[in-house]
Design a protein around this motif. Structure first.
Motif, mmCIF file in Angstrom:
data_model
loop_
_atom_site.group_PDB
_atom_site.id
_atom_site.type_symbol
_atom_site.label_atom_id
_atom_site.label_comp_id
_atom_site.label_asym_id
_atom_site.label_seq_id
_atom_site.Cartn_x
_atom_site.Cartn_y
_atom_site.Cartn_z
ATOM 1 N N ALA A 56 45.294 58.375 36.065
ATOM 2 C CA ALA A 56 45.894 57.435 35.111
ATOM 3 C C ALA A 56 45.202 57.537 33.754
ATOM 4 O O ALA A 56 45.862 57.511 32.697
ATOM 5 C CB ALA A 56 45.824 56.009 35.644
ATOM 6 N N GLN A 57 43.880 57.648 33.765
ATOM 7 C CA GLN A 57 43.150 57.781 32.506
ATOM 8 C C GLN A 57 43.478 59.094 31.814
ATOM 9 O O GLN A 57 43.647 59.139 30.581
ATOM 10 C CB GLN A 57 41.647 57.682 32.760
ATOM 11 N N LEU A 58 43.581 60.183 32.575
ATOM 12 C CA LEU A 58 43.935 61.470 31.982
ATOM 13 C C LEU A 58 45.324 61.435 31.363
ATOM 14 O O LEU A 58 45.545 61.987 30.274
ATOM 15 C CB LEU A 58 43.857 62.577 33.035
ATOM 16 N N LEU A 59 46.271 60.803 32.031
ATOM 17 C CA LEU A 59 47.609 60.667 31.437
ATOM 18 C C LEU A 59 47.533 59.898 30.123
ATOM 19 O O LEU A 59 48.189 60.265 29.138
ATOM 20 C CB LEU A 59 48.547 59.963 32.421
ATOM 21 N N HIS A 60 46.743 58.851 30.096
ATOM 22 C CA HIS A 60 46.552 58.062 28.882
ATOM 23 C C HIS A 60 45.987 58.929 27.761
ATOM 24 O O HIS A 60 46.466 58.887 26.616
ATOM 25 C CB HIS A 60 45.605 56.895 29.199
ATOM 26 N N GLU A 61 44.980 59.734 28.085
ATOM 27 C CA GLU A 61 44.338 60.571 27.064
ATOM 28 C C GLU A 61 45.256 61.702 26.611
ATOM 29 O O GLU A 61 45.357 61.994 25.409
ATOM 30 C CB GLU A 61 43.021 61.148 27.600
ATOM 31 N N GLU A 63 48.526 61.926 26.705
ATOM 32 C CA GLU A 63 49.619 61.417 25.883
ATOM 33 C C GLU A 63 49.152 61.212 24.446
ATOM 34 O O GLU A 63 49.885 61.507 23.484
ATOM 35 C CB GLU A 63 50.157 60.113 26.459
ATOM 36 N N ALA A 64 47.929 60.716 24.288
ATOM 37 C CA ALA A 64 47.367 60.528 22.945
ATOM 38 C C ALA A 64 47.088 61.870 22.276
ATOM 39 O O ALA A 64 47.228 62.005 21.052
ATOM 40 C CB ALA A 64 46.091 59.689 23.024
ATOM 41 N N VAL A 65 46.683 62.871 23.052
ATOM 42 C CA VAL A 65 46.490 64.225 22.509
ATOM 43 C C VAL A 65 47.806 64.753 21.963
ATOM 44 O O VAL A 65 47.861 65.300 20.846
ATOM 45 C CB VAL A 65 45.949 65.170 23.605
ATOM 46 N N ARG A 66 48.855 64.605 22.724
ATOM 47 C CA ARG A 66 50.180 65.060 22.272
ATOM 48 C C ARG A 66 50.592 64.349 20.993
ATOM 49 O O ARG A 66 51.080 64.986 20.044
ATOM 50 C CB ARG A 66 51.212 64.811 23.378
ATOM 51 N N ALA A 67 50.390 63.043 20.946
ATOM 52 C CA ALA A 67 50.743 62.281 19.756
ATOM 53 C C ALA A 67 49.924 62.726 18.550
ATOM 54 O O ALA A 67 50.445 62.828 17.428
ATOM 55 C CB ALA A 67 50.553 60.790 20.010
ATOM 56 N N ALA A 68 48.632 62.997 18.771
ATOM 57 C CA ALA A 68 47.767 63.425 17.675
ATOM 58 C C ALA A 68 48.199 64.788 17.137
ATOM 59 O O ALA A 68 48.227 65.009 15.917
ATOM 60 C CB ALA A 68 46.308 63.468 18.141
ATOM 61 N N LEU A 81 40.751 65.744 23.918
ATOM 62 C CA LEU A 81 40.713 66.798 24.926
ATOM 63 C C LEU A 81 39.292 66.987 25.459
ATOM 64 O O LEU A 81 39.094 67.243 26.655
ATOM 65 C CB LEU A 81 41.245 68.109 24.353
ATOM 66 N N ALA A 82 38.298 66.846 24.576
ATOM 67 C CA ALA A 82 36.908 66.939 25.029
ATOM 68 C C ALA A 82 36.611 65.844 26.050
ATOM 69 O O ALA A 82 35.891 66.074 27.032
ATOM 70 C CB ALA A 82 35.959 66.850 23.838
ATOM 71 N N ARG A 83 37.142 64.662 25.840
ATOM 72 C CA ARG A 83 36.970 63.582 26.818
ATOM 73 C C ARG A 83 37.663 63.937 28.124
ATOM 74 O O ARG A 83 37.113 63.726 29.217
ATOM 75 C CB ARG A 83 37.532 62.271 26.268
ATOM 76 N N ALA A 84 38.869 64.486 28.024
ATOM 77 C CA ALA A 84 39.599 64.897 29.227
ATOM 78 C C ALA A 84 38.811 65.940 30.008
ATOM 79 O O ALA A 84 38.781 65.917 31.243
ATOM 80 C CB ALA A 84 40.980 65.436 28.847
ATOM 81 N N HIS A 85 38.148 66.849 29.299
ATOM 82 C CA HIS A 85 37.349 67.878 29.979
ATOM 83 C C HIS A 85 36.240 67.245 30.819
ATOM 84 O O HIS A 85 35.975 67.672 31.947
ATOM 85 C CB HIS A 85 36.707 68.820 28.952
ATOM 86 N N VAL A 86 35.588 66.234 30.263
ATOM 87 C CA VAL A 86 34.504 65.572 31.001
ATOM 88 C C VAL A 86 35.053 64.913 32.263
ATOM 89 O O VAL A 86 34.466 65.007 33.345
ATOM 90 C CB VAL A 86 33.786 64.540 30.110
ATOM 91 N N ILE A 87 36.188 64.245 32.138
ATOM 92 C CA ILE A 87 36.813 63.607 33.301
ATOM 93 C C ILE A 87 37.189 64.650 34.343
ATOM 94 O O ILE A 87 36.976 64.463 35.551
ATOM 95 C CB ILE A 87 38.054 62.797 32.869
ATOM 96 N N GLU A 88 37.730 65.771 33.894
ATOM 97 C CA GLU A 88 38.150 66.816 34.831
ATOM 98 C C GLU A 88 36.954 67.418 35.565
ATOM 99 O O GLU A 88 37.061 67.780 36.748
ATOM 100 C CB GLU A 88 38.937 67.884 34.075
ATOM 101 N N ARG A 89 35.825 67.496 34.917
ATOM 102 C CA ARG A 89 34.616 67.965 35.612
ATOM 103 C C ARG A 89 34.195 66.959 36.679
ATOM 104 O O ARG A 89 33.715 67.343 37.752
ATOM 105 C CB ARG A 89 33.483 68.204 34.610
ATOM 106 N N GLU A 126 52.716 64.320 37.330
ATOM 107 C CA GLU A 126 52.911 63.960 35.926
ATOM 108 C C GLU A 126 51.948 64.721 35.025
ATOM 109 O O GLU A 126 52.318 65.179 33.940
ATOM 110 C CB GLU A 126 52.724 62.455 35.740
ATOM 111 N N LEU A 127 50.693 64.853 35.479
ATOM 112 C CA LEU A 127 49.703 65.598 34.694
ATOM 113 C C LEU A 127 50.129 67.050 34.530
ATOM 114 O O LEU A 127 50.011 67.628 33.441
ATOM 115 C CB LEU A 127 48.335 65.527 35.367
ATOM 116 N N GLU A 128 50.615 67.652 35.600
ATOM 117 C CA GLU A 128 51.083 69.034 35.508
ATOM 118 C C GLU A 128 52.279 69.150 34.579
ATOM 119 O O GLU A 128 52.329 70.057 33.731
ATOM 120 C CB GLU A 128 51.434 69.564 36.892
ATOM 121 N N PHE A 129 53.235 68.241 34.715
ATOM 122 C CA PHE A 129 54.428 68.286 33.865
ATOM 123 C C PHE A 129 54.054 68.095 32.395
ATOM 124 O O PHE A 129 54.532 68.821 31.524
ATOM 125 C CB PHE A 129 55.421 67.202 34.285
ATOM 126 N N LEU A 130 53.205 67.106 32.114
ATOM 127 C CA LEU A 130 52.797 66.826 30.743
ATOM 128 C C LEU A 130 52.022 67.994 30.155
ATOM 129 O O LEU A 130 52.165 68.323 28.970
ATOM 130 C CB LEU A 130 51.949 65.551 30.704
#
Length: 263
Positions: A56-61, A63-68, A81-89, A126-130
């Motif tokens: 859910a947090q990754l989708l939130h981030e 979506e904001a990356v896409r908007a930015a 995206l750097a924040r997303a990388h940390v979460i993915e690790r 959803e993450l894969e589709f996005l």
């Protein structure tokens, strides 16, 4: 005269740590199916609930990356995206916790899970589709979707992906991006002129990192499944590890990988 001895945050006790985080609801959401209760089932449920919170947090981030990117705020897109990388690790590292459960311990409650399966995680799809790996066939292969889940996935199929937003970034930089050949040439031009296109190159690398970390999670996940159940079928009827191994070649941004061969 104001009361100087009132502690910060305690005025009226209108909001507490527990009420803000909805802890009674959160901590009562772990319901074991095994009877008698299997010790490791709580761990199994907790790990997967935490995964869904991070999804859910990754989708939130993202979506904001896409908007930015759409707004031309490349610095913000790269930051998020750097924040997303940390979460993915963190997602990859969580597998280590799950692997403290032995195959024998998992077997004590695994059959109670059927037909539930990680294949059914709508947020993961959803993450894969996005991200750019849109698969309309998923909606046909999985017939257990609720109306709300199906609508969410169809919306993801209709909306712009991160890759679509990146192509718009290339065009905004005056670079052609109408087909794969043009995109490959444009990304190569960006890579060879980082003085001029530093922000675009940094964003391309951040997207590639997102892709690589997603691949790392898939690889770590399949090895964990093989360690836990071997070649058994998945609880949801999938082929288990064989299905997961078939997903390993998936790449969100193949052109960002291909450009390496041209530099």
């Amino acid at each position: 005269m104001p009361d100087a001895f009132v502690s910060f945050g305690e005025q009226g006790a209108q909001l507490t740590y527990g009420s803000y985080l909805r802890l009674p609801q959160l901590l009562s959401a772990q319901h074991l199916e095994s009877d008698p209760p299997a010790h490791d089932e709580l761990l199994f449920i907790t790990i997967h609930q935490v995964y869904e919170l991070w999804f859910a947090q990754l989708l939130h981030e993202l979506e904001a990356v896409r908007a930015a990117m759409t707004a031309g705020e490349l610095w913000r897109a790269q930051h998020l995206l750097a924040r997303a990388h940390v979460i993915e690790r963190v997602l990859v590292q969580q597998v280590d916790v799950l692997e403290t459960m032995t195959p024998q311990d998992f077997a004590t409650f695994r059959q109670r899970l059927a037909p539930a399966s990680g294949f059914q995680s709508v947020q993961f799809r959803e993450l894969e589709f996005l991200s750019g790996a849109q698969d309309p066939g998923y909606l046909d292969r999985f017939r257990g979707l609720t109306d709300d889940e199906s609508a969410r996935l169809r919306r993801r199929l209709d909306e712009a992906t991160l890759w679509d937003a990146f192509l718009a970034v290339l065009r905004d930089a005056g670079l052609p991006a109408d087909d794969d050949e043009q995109v490959l040439a444009s990304v190569r031009a960006v890579a060879l002129d980082r003085d001029r296109h530093s922000a675009v190159w940094a964003l391309a690398e951040a997207l590639l990192q997102h892709d690589e970390l997603a691949a790392s999670w898939r690889a770590r996940h399949v090895v964990m499944v093989e360690r836990m159940i071997g070649s058994k079928s998945g609880t949801g009827g999938s082929s288990g590890a064989a299905y997961l191994r078939g997903r390993l070649p998936l790449r969100y941004y193949p052109l960002l990988w291909d450009v390496r061969s041209t530099l």
